[in-house]
Design an enzyme around this catalytic site. Structure first.
Site, PDB file in Angstrom:
ATOM      1  N   CYS A   1       0.925  -1.238  -0.123  1.00  0.00           N
ATOM      2  CA  CYS A   1       0.101  -0.018   0.035  1.00  0.00           C
ATOM      3  C   CYS A   1       0.743   1.051  -0.090  1.00  0.00           C
ATOM      4  O   CYS A   1       1.031   2.165  -1.091  1.00  0.00           O
ATOM      5  CB  CYS A   1      -0.896  -0.083   1.191  1.00  0.00           C
ATOM      6  SG  CYS A   1      -2.345  -1.062   1.304  1.00  0.00           S
TER       7      CYS A   1
ATOM      8  N   GLU B   1       4.026   1.218   2.019  1.00  0.00           N
ATOM      9  CA  GLU B   1       5.194   0.872   2.909  1.00  0.00           C
ATOM     10  C   GLU B   1       6.491   1.415   2.299  1.00  0.00           C
ATOM     11  O   GLU B   1       6.899   0.576   1.081  1.00  0.00           O
ATOM     12  CB  GLU B   1       5.411  -0.540   3.260  1.00  0.00           C
ATOM     13  CG  GLU B   1       4.015  -0.799   4.182  1.00  0.00           C
ATOM     14  CD  GLU B   1       3.012  -1.291   3.060  1.00  0.00           C
ATOM     15  OE1 GLU B   1       2.398  -0.741   2.467  1.00  0.00           O
ATOM     16  OE2 GLU B   1       2.418  -2.816   3.257  1.00  0.00           O
TER      17      GLU B   1
END
Length: 848
Positions: free
Chosen positions: A433, A435
């Site tokens: 997502c 990171e």
């Protein structure tokens, strides 16, 4: 003019795209059958050798499929956008859903009867032999109780393989798989046989050699298939394409790429084989523009148009990858999300601007394909050219939810704070997502858990209880609190308790993968596994982390502020009355069962009258609150009662200033609540010798796990969705996009180094023309100057979403941003669609 527009895709890309959009996702059984055969044949061997033999069996026997029109080949499944099953990680949930997976609410898959029969037979081997079985055996009852009661979940790696990695694609383009084999042989030959670790390392190197020889054969099988198809092809143009595909697959990825087409093909083989080896999602291409550009620059034989079509083909192939999860996890990851994050822009390891031609061609690929994947990201820093950010804004206003934007000025120092070198931090990529990680040098164990901060708040308000169960420590009745300090003392104690068991659960899963399912193919492309003679799962990466992510931060912050204002400061609500109102859910029914109970003896005329009464009493219809108003009216009609004092309390709480409006007093409380979580998480280490680091992002779990949370002091009723990521609560950021962004930037993004997620939704008119582009980029620059980490956008009007919800067949190609990923709107569960619809629609005129 600033805006340039986009060219049209080729007819080939349109056809390939439609093949994806129109595909019915299937579950297939070939990989499950092959891996089961391999494990039966290798009883008694080490875990790493069993994994190598399994990869060998799969690469040598998985069906070879070349789809019509493809220029880049290599498929995980026979059918488009379908999925294989990996029973070595978990299997029973698949068998439990043989009859329901095709009809479930989120991410349905067809399972033909013959496939179910093959899987059923394969599954007989796996009870007691999976990584999930082993992890479960290691976990304490207390940790399992926390999971069962909705405080956190470790389902991502508990049920599936480890992903969230960015391997060294550029290395394969330079040296090929032969080069990897030679490195393993050289390292093995250099070992001292008297070293106690010799045997274990020797097994690891042998596993790499076996796996990579099989991977070379996998590519050669595609060369043979393309040659076979070419011989039967009557169209001379397609025949020539297939002949070239055969030549490409015969050369790469075994050997270094010699031109741009070979580089594209080599990249795709690596990406698809990583998916085949493990079911881990978020296997991310990383800085695609950096390792692909040298091959474009050096290839004088390819036109810009042909090169663009190859990149477009890769974009389509990234959408061909799919993954099934259990029914609950599917709701948390709604939208067939695979999270292959591809990042462009930013700076080089030397601190210079990294933008190049491929950076811009990737943006063109988004416009050409208009598909959910990849999770396309851009890096922004003070040296980012205006032209690059302007072009990215043109992509944003297409309305597909990409690119997400990341701030180098926050992420680089946050990684350095975790021990990453400056050069490696500058070379970060995004996986999953949101990171960040030092690419091809990190095992981040990102997305290690969903942690429900709002649930911990609820438990704190109930003296450690969840309902009638004493789940957490006894920290005092809320009716005995005399100040906010009393609350914080209790909240911090509960947080410490639940984070402790979160860490335990994560470490159990981590150990299970290291001992039962190390991944030799993946490990050989991560530094410095070959140098250390150790797999990624056993600590071979240079940087090791575990990153659980939280959600419910804004709900918690707003709740704490509402208590401060109305209970402790203004004393308009007593703590006893607040508790009574919360316990009663503000007098509202709880969830679907309560709604059913209200209406079980009501006639259709009574329901219609209730709806009409609500509409007549409102100048405009607010859909987000209409349901609750109807329920209250039904209760009044049924019982003859008047609205209770609970509703007055709820209205007062709901009127409190909220996070998202650039109000320091409110925002600092949200900041503190987030810090309490993040600082507790970072106290711990993992089995690979690395540190835990917190993230704040929800995927779409804010909807699913909101169902586990009772009424809160911000006026939110039980079971309603929570705020997504670090975003304000839906509809509460009422002072414009700049004020909302300023609030979000006040959170301590530097310590949330596993990533934060901020969603904004704009009306299309806000970004129109050159003025819209300039205003929008100013908002982004301002947010990043204030040290926000990440922001992503939906540019779409509410009515379009409502129309798509009502008539999905007319909006099959509508793509929206859900959380750290985009998805076809029409495939999302209705409650996730509702959550997206309810987000505040921002405009730029007021703030710019």
């Amino acid at each position: 003019m600033i805006e340039k527009g986009f060219s049209q895709p080729t007819d080939r890309i349109v056809r390939l795209k439609n093949q994806i959009l129109n595909a019915r996702p299937f579950v297939e059984s070939e990989r499950a059958v092959l891996v089961t055969e391999a494990y039966k044949e290798t009883e008694g061997l080490s875990a790493i050798m069993r994994r190598a033999k399994a990869a060998e069996k799969i690469f040598n026997n998985l069906p070879v499929t070349i789809r019509e029109d493809e220029l880049i080949v290599g498929s995980i499944t026979k059918n488009p956008r379908s999925t294989e099953i990996c029973p070595e990680f978990s299997f029973d949930w698949v068998e439990n859903e043989f009859d329901t997976m095709a009809s479930r609410v989120a991410d349905p898959f067809e399972i033909p009867k013959d496939t179910a029969a093959d899987l059923h037979e394969a599954f007989k081997y796996w009870p007691g032999n999976t990584t999930s079985d082993y992890a479960d055996s290691l976990m304490s009852k207390e940790a399992k109780d926390c999971i069962a009661n909705g405080v956190f979940t470790v389902g991502n790696y508990f049920y599936g393989g480890v992903g969230h990695v960015c391997v060294d694609y550029g290395k394969i383009l330079k040296i090929g798989f032969r080069g990897i084999i030679e490195e393993a042989v050289k390292a093995m030959d250099a070992m001292d046989r008297m070293d106690p670790s010799y045997i274990k390392k020797q097994q690891f190197y042998e596993a790499i050699i076996i796996t990579y020889n099989a991977a070379i054969n996998f590519a050669h099988r595609y060369a043979a298939k393309a040659d076979e198809l070419a011989k039967a092809e009557s169209n001379p143009t397609r025949k020539q394409e297939l002949q070239q595909i055969a030549k490409n697959c015969a050369r790469v990825p075994e050997y270094p790429a010699s031109n741009f087409w070979e580089a594209c093909q080599s990249f795709w083989f690596v990406q698809s084989m990583l998916q085949i080896e493990s079911s881990g999602h978020s296997i991310s291409p990383g800085r695609f523009d950096q390792y692909m550009y040298p091959y474009l620059e050096a290839d004088k034989s390819i036109s810009r148009e042909a090169a663009q079509e190859l990149i477009d083909c890769i974009w389509v192939k990234l959408n061909d990858v799919n993954k099934t999860r259990d029914e609950v996890s599917a709701q948390a990851f709604a939208g067939y999300a695979v999270f292959q994050n591809l990042c462009v822009g930013g700076q080089t390891a030397d601190g210079l601007d990294a933008t190049n031609d491929v950076s811009y061609m990737c943006m063109e690929a988004v416009a050409h394909t208009k598909l959910p994947a990849p999770s396309f990201s851009v890096r922004v820093w003070q040296g980012t050219p205006d032209a690059f950010l302007f072009r990215a804004t043109e992509v944003v206003r297409l309305g597909f939810g990409v690119p997400a934007m990341y701030n180098d000025e926050v992420i680089i120092p946050s990684l350095q704070n975790r021990g990453v070198s400056l050069a490696d931090a500058r070379d970060y990529g995004i996986v999953g997502c949101v990171e960040p990680q030092a690419i091809h040098k990190t095992e981040g164990w990102h997305d290690a858990a969903f942690f429900n901060v709002a649930k911990v708040l609820e438990i704190t308000l109930n003296n450690g209880k969840n309902g009638t169960t004493q789940l957490g420590p006894v920290t005092g009745e809320m009716t005995n609190w005399h100040s906010l300090d009393d609350f914080y003392a209790a909240f911090e104690a509960q947080m410490a308790y639940f984070v402790k068991y979160l860490v335990e659960a994560d470490n159990c899963v981590d150990i299970a993968h290291a001992e039962k399912a190390p991944l030799p193919f993946q490990s050989a492309m991560v530094d410095d596994c070959i140098g250390r003679g150790t797999s990624v799962q056993e600590g071979g990466a240079l940087y090791n982390f575990t990153g659980p992510q939280a959600f419910g931060v804004a709900d918690t912050g707003d709740s704490v502020y509402a208590m401060k204002k109305f209970v402790f400061d203004e004393k308009k609500i007593s703590m006893a009355d607040l508790k009574e109102a919360l316990d009663a859910n503000f007098g509202q029914p709880v969830g679907a069962k309560a709604a059913s109970a209200i209406g079980e003896d009501l006639t259709e005329d009574q329901v219609y009258a209730a709806v009409r009464k609500v509409l007549n009493n409102n100048n405009s219809m607010d859909v987000s609150s209409l349901k609750d108003q109807v329920y209250r009216t039904l209760e009044t009609n049924k019982s003859g009662a008047t609205p209770s004092k609970y509703e007055d309390i709820r209205r007062m709480l709901d009127s409190a200033p909220s996070f998202g409006n650039d109000i320091d007093e409110v925002d600092m409380i949200a900041r503190k609540c987030a810090q309490i979580y993040c600082m507790e998480v970072q106290k711990y280490t993992n089995p690979r010798g690395g540190q835990f680091q917190a993230g704040i992002y929800p995927v779409s779990a804010n909807v699913l796990f909101g169902k586990d949370v009772a009424a809160l002091p911000d006026g939110r009723p039980a079971k309603a969705p929570l705020a997504d990521g670090v975003s304000p609560r839906q509809g509460k950021d009422i002072n414009g996009p700049t004020a909302a962004a300023n609030s979000v930037a006040k959170l301590d993004h530097f310590i949330a180094s596993n990533g934060t997620l901020y969603n904004q939704k704009f009306l299309p008119s806000a970004l129109a023309g050159d003025t819209g582009i300039l205003n929008f980029t100013s908002v982004v620059r301002s947010y990043f100057d204030h040290k926000g980490m990440h922001v992503q956008f939906n540019v779409i009007d509410r009515q379009t979403l409502i129309d798509a919800q009502r008539e999905p067949e007319k909006h099959n190609d509508l793509v929206v941003r859900v959380a750290g990923y985009s998805a076809q709107f029409v495939v999302l569960a209705k409650e996730v669609q509702d959550d997206i619809i309810s987000r505040t629609e921002q405009n730029l005129t007021a703030s710019c």
